[in-house]
Motif scaffolding. Structure first.
Motif, PDB file in Angstrom:
ATOM      1  N   ASP A 220       0.785  -1.085   0.083  1.00  0.00           N
ATOM      2  CA  ASP A 220       0.134  -0.039  -0.042  1.00  0.00           C
ATOM      3  C   ASP A 220       0.916   1.253   0.229  1.00  0.00           C
ATOM      4  O   ASP A 220       0.500   2.170  -0.382  1.00  0.00           O
ATOM      5  N   GLY A 221       2.102   1.187   0.754  1.00  0.00           N
ATOM      6  CA  GLY A 221       2.738   2.526   0.758  1.00  0.00           C
ATOM      7  C   GLY A 221       3.542   2.589  -0.452  1.00  0.00           C
ATOM      8  O   GLY A 221       3.806   3.557  -0.953  1.00  0.00           O
TER       9      GLY A 221
ATOM     10  N   ASN B 229       3.947   5.541  -5.670  1.00  0.00           N
ATOM     11  CA  ASN B 229       3.851   5.400  -7.130  1.00  0.00           C
ATOM     12  C   ASN B 229       3.024   6.303  -7.552  1.00  0.00           C
ATOM     13  O   ASN B 229       3.280   6.826  -8.476  1.00  0.00           O
ATOM     14  N   LEU B 230       1.834   6.402  -6.961  1.00  0.00           N
ATOM     15  CA  LEU B 230       0.729   7.318  -7.479  1.00  0.00           C
ATOM     16  C   LEU B 230       1.233   8.920  -7.280  1.00  0.00           C
ATOM     17  O   LEU B 230       1.206   9.588  -8.213  1.00  0.00           O
ATOM     18  N   ILE B 231       1.856   9.123  -6.198  1.00  0.00           N
ATOM     19  CA  ILE B 231       2.391  10.585  -6.071  1.00  0.00           C
ATOM     20  C   ILE B 231       3.302  11.079  -7.110  1.00  0.00           C
ATOM     21  O   ILE B 231       3.235  11.939  -7.764  1.00  0.00           O
ATOM     22  N   ILE B 232       4.339   9.915  -7.370  1.00  0.00           N
ATOM     23  CA  ILE B 232       5.472  10.347  -8.173  1.00  0.00           C
ATOM     24  C   ILE B 232       4.703  10.446  -9.729  1.00  0.00           C
ATOM     25  O   ILE B 232       5.350  11.350 -10.331  1.00  0.00           O
ATOM     26  N   SER B 233       3.816   9.558  -9.967  1.00  0.00           N
ATOM     27  CA  SER B 233       3.082   9.577 -11.438  1.00  0.00           C
ATOM     28  C   SER B 233       2.447  10.991 -11.187  1.00  0.00           C
ATOM     29  O   SER B 233       2.508  11.382 -12.617  1.00  0.00           O
ATOM     30  N   SER B 234       1.841  11.322 -10.510  1.00  0.00           N
ATOM     31  CA  SER B 234       1.029  12.501 -10.603  1.00  0.00           C
ATOM     32  C   SER B 234       1.942  13.703 -10.462  1.00  0.00           C
ATOM     33  O   SER B 234       1.629  14.615 -11.735  1.00  0.00           O
ATOM     34  N   VAL B 235       3.249  13.562 -10.051  1.00  0.00           N
ATOM     35  CA  VAL B 235       4.151  14.798 -10.080  1.00  0.00           C
ATOM     36  C   VAL B 235       4.765  14.679 -11.569  1.00  0.00           C
ATOM     37  O   VAL B 235       4.635  15.860 -12.198  1.00  0.00           O
TER      38      VAL B 235
END
Length: 140
Positions: free
Chosen positions: A74-75, A80-86
């Motif tokens: 989950d972490g 990964n979601l944060i890095i992809s959004s950035v």
């Protein structure tokens, strides 16, 4: 969870080695007779332990590892979601700031080049290397 899961697994390993020694190449195997197989103590130890306390310890350890791995995954997924959004935001900003500006400059340069070609006399522009770039637009 009992503290004996490692010792239980070592007992399993010892019993499996004993069985392999008896039934392996060159061993004194009693053959496929059930009554003789029932007399093999290491095999009976494995059968008993696989449904006893050791099996419960192994199942509990699996549950703990599964819970820990789910938390870790989950972490990782959140990171990964944060890095992809950035990354997506940076690509959009690059498009808006750099790429659009670069295209505008190139369009202006192309317009100036066309205007320069139109300023040349037609005889000069239609000969030599300039011919493929020269297109006289006439309005009717």
């Amino acid at each position: 969870l009992d503290g004996g899961i490692i010792s239980d697994s070592m007992e399993f390993e010892r019993a499996a080695r004993d069985i392999a020694r008896v039934y392996g190449p060159g061993g004194a195997s009693p053959g496929p007779y059930q009554d003789k197989l029932d007399a093999v103590a290491p095999l009976q130890h494995l059968f008993a332990a696989s449904s006893g306390n050791a099996a419960n310890n192994i199942a509990a350890a699996v549950e703990l590892y599964l819970a820990d791995s789910e938390t870790t995954s989950d972490g990782i997924l959140t990171t990964n979601l944060i890095i992809s959004s950035v990354h997506i935001c940076l690509v959009c900003l690059l498009y808006l700031i750099v790429f659009r500006r670069m295209v505008e400059v190139l369009v202006r340069q192309a317009a100036r080049s066309e205007a320069m070609l139109l300023a040349l006399p037609e005889e000069m522009a239609t000969t030599g290397k300039l011919q493929k770039y020269f297109v006289r637009v006439t309005t009717s």
